[in-house]
Write a protein that holds these residues in place. Structure first.
Motif: not given
Length: 134
Positions: A17, A21, A25, A29-30, A33
């Motif tokens: 996931p 995601d 993103a 946020r990217k 992650i």
């Protein structure tokens, strides 16, 4: 420490996931992650890939030629998917296709490529797809 099959499955389920995601993103946020993906890859045993891993032997270090009385059979040819992965042909794939490629490489692990090779390919893919996370 070697991971059991169940631990690998658990970590793989956490990784999938995150990869999905990361595709949508943006910004911080990217990056977050990407760091989580990297941490899971390290837990899975992919280690860290550095430029030092890709060094070539010095010109004066040569491998002795094989002789007729060597007892080892010749090494089988690398499968096409392994050769293409090691050449970096998969760094432009989307996340679903790249995950599928990693799954297809699993039978060849420790035979034609090492965990460091896989980590290197994954790192190259992350750098290509998410340069701000690198």
């Amino acid at each position: 420490m070697a991971l059991t099959a169940l631990e690998k499955i658990r970590l793989g389920r956490q990784l999938n996931p995150l990869i999905l995601d990361a595709n949508g993103a943006t910004g911080l946020r990217k990056i977050t992650i990407g760091r989580q993906i990297n941490a899971l890859l390290i837990q899975l045993g992919y280690g860290s890939h550095t430029a030092a891993d890709n060094t070539t032997p010095a010109a004066n270090e040569t491998t002795p030629p094989a002789t007729a009385n060597d007892s080892e059979p010749p090494e089988p040819a690398k499968p096409e998917i392994v050769a293409a992965f090691l050449n970096g042909d998969y760094v432009t794939q989307d996340s679903d296709d790249f995950t599928q490629t990693l799954t297809q490489l699993e039978p060849y692990l420790d035979i034609f490529l090492t965990m460091d090779d896989v980590l290197g390919g994954a790192s190259d893919w992350l750098r290509e797809k998410y340069p701000e996370a690198a």
